[in-house]
Write a protein that holds these residues in place. Structure first.
Motif: not given
Length: 445
Positions: A202-206
């Motif tokens: 979770d909460d990953i930009a890429a």
């Protein structure tokens, strides 16, 4: 480059101008404990012919292609370079100390960059391309930084552990002082990225994967796209062997947001690991986020077609704090070389060449399996692959080096679970006899 030594009079005049009594005074700002006192322990000077003989002897100690057979790959690949490529790239119009951009005097240079951008986007199925970057590792890092800038509330990206180990080191080097985090996605049992592990993040930009990956296996880019979209993260992919896209479905067709790659295979010699060519291309929506330079085609006041530097989001052209990147380096001559290579080979030639690379790799793999190796993974691959070596191969490999054969890259230092596994590569430069000879040497123990 000419060497023009300074005479004692020249040195005296310069010291007088700077206000120093001696050359040693120029280093007075360096603390005493860091200075070398006394004479340096250096060898005696050599004459020109003695130095040439010394350098020649040193070169003989290196296991270099084409004198030696290097079955390595792993990010740097031996390919046949048509003789017209180094001839054209070495012309004085191109091999300049710096790339000029003034459109009134640089139409040739700008058109060359424009052609490079055009061919790269056609090859990779994307919409815009920069021209260009230092190497794949820095281009990939820039792609991840774009994702972090777009997702301002996030400071974490997911990167496959099968991205080239050196590229992951570069990412960490960039990220550490900025407070960003790279989470490595583990490897699945089949030699590809464990995408189920990404689905749990979770909460990953890429989400970034390399395909073909470091082990040569082709990743499921379609599934990566689905997972990235479900996380509202950017889908970033990279590659180290550009010829793969002459045969494989390109990353743009899978909906990749940003593609980073290494262009060394496009007419650029290996030269002991350098120079490289960083490719960075993306969907058009990211055009103003890309670092580096973009050349566009336009018309002047007389209606005649011309080329201009349309965007340049780097520190030397705009305010440093507004630049997309302060580190991206433009390997302009290498980009031009790649454009020459792509234009020379053409679309049909790219496909034929890619097929030859694939077929030779399959042939070498079959030969090594017959010689006692075991398959590491049952996955489609391009021109490199991993195998488990027979007992005692480590000793045999050292013996082969003495015969001018560098047979595979040990994977244990990069992936401890792959002890006694080696990465092999075959391209169009290896003959059937070269590959059969390697297998014969291994089989004979």
């Amino acid at each position: 480059m000419r060497y023009l030594p300074h005479t004692p009079q020249d040195i005296a005049e310069m010291l007088e101008r700077t206000g120093h009594a001696s050359m040693d005074d120029l280093f007075e700002t360096i603390p005493e404990k860091f200075r070398i006192n006394g004479e340096m322990d250096l060898p005696q000077p050599l004459t020109e012919w003695e130095l040439n003989a010394h350098m020649e002897a040193l070169s003989q100690e290196m296991c270099a292609f084409p004198k030696n057979k290097i079955f390595l790959g792993a990010g740097s690949y031996p390919h046949y370079i048509p003789s017209l490529i180094p001839y054209l790239a070495g012309r004085s119009e191109f091999a300049t100390a710096y790339t000029p951009y003034q459109p009134e005097i640089s139409q040739g240079t700008l058109q060359g960059i424009y052609e490079f951008q055009t061919m790269i986007t056609e090859l990779l199925g994307t919409e815009v391309s920069t021209a260009s970057h230092y190497d794949c590792g820095t281009a990939l890092t820039e792609a991840l930084l774009i994702a972090l800038r777009k997702k301002k509330k996030l400071n974490k990206v997911a990167v496959s552990s099968l991205v080239h180990p050196h590229h992951r080191q570069i990412i960490n080097t960039y990220f550490a002082p900025a407070g960003f985090e790279m989470v490595e996605i583990p490897m699945a049992a089949d030699g590809t990225t464990d995408l189920d592990a990404v689905a749990a993040m979770d909460d990953i930009a890429a989400v970034a994967v390399q395909s073909p990956n470091f082990l040569g296996c082709i990743e499921n880019l379609g599934r990566v796209k689905e997972i990235a979209d479900s996380k509202k993260a950017l889908f970033i992919t990279s590659f180290t062997e550009g010829l793969a896209w002459g045969l494989l479905k390109n990353p743009g067709s899978f909906g990749a947001d940003i593609v980073a790659g290494e262009g060394q295979s496009f007419g650029i010699s290996q030269s002991f690991g350098g120079p490289g060519l960083g490719i960075l291309t993306a969907r058009k929506k990211f055009v103003r986020d890309l670092p580096g330079r973009l050349v566009g085609r336009t018309k002047d006041t007389k209606g005649e077609e011309g080329f201009v530097l349309t965007l340049s989001t780097r520190e030397q052209h705009i305010r440093r704090e507004k630049a997309s990147s302060n580190i991206c380096s433009n390997n302009g001559l290498n980009a031009l070389t790649a454009a020459m290579y792509l234009a020379t080979v053409g679309k049909k030639g790219m496909r034929e060449l890619a097929q030859i690379n694939h077929d030779k790799a399959v042939f070498l793999r079959d030969q090594l399996l017959d010689a006692g190796f075991e398959p590491a993974f049952d996955r489609p691959f391009f021109n490199e692959f991993a195998l488990k070596a027979p007992k005692g191969y480590g000793v045999k490999r050292q013996e082969l080096k003495k015969k001018g054969i560098l047979a595979g890259l040990s994977l244990e230092c990069y992936y401890p679970d792959l002890k006694n596994h080696y990465l092999f590569c075959a391209t169009e430069v290896f003959s059937r006899q070269d590959m059969e000879n390697l297998a014969k040497e291994v089989k004979n123990g």
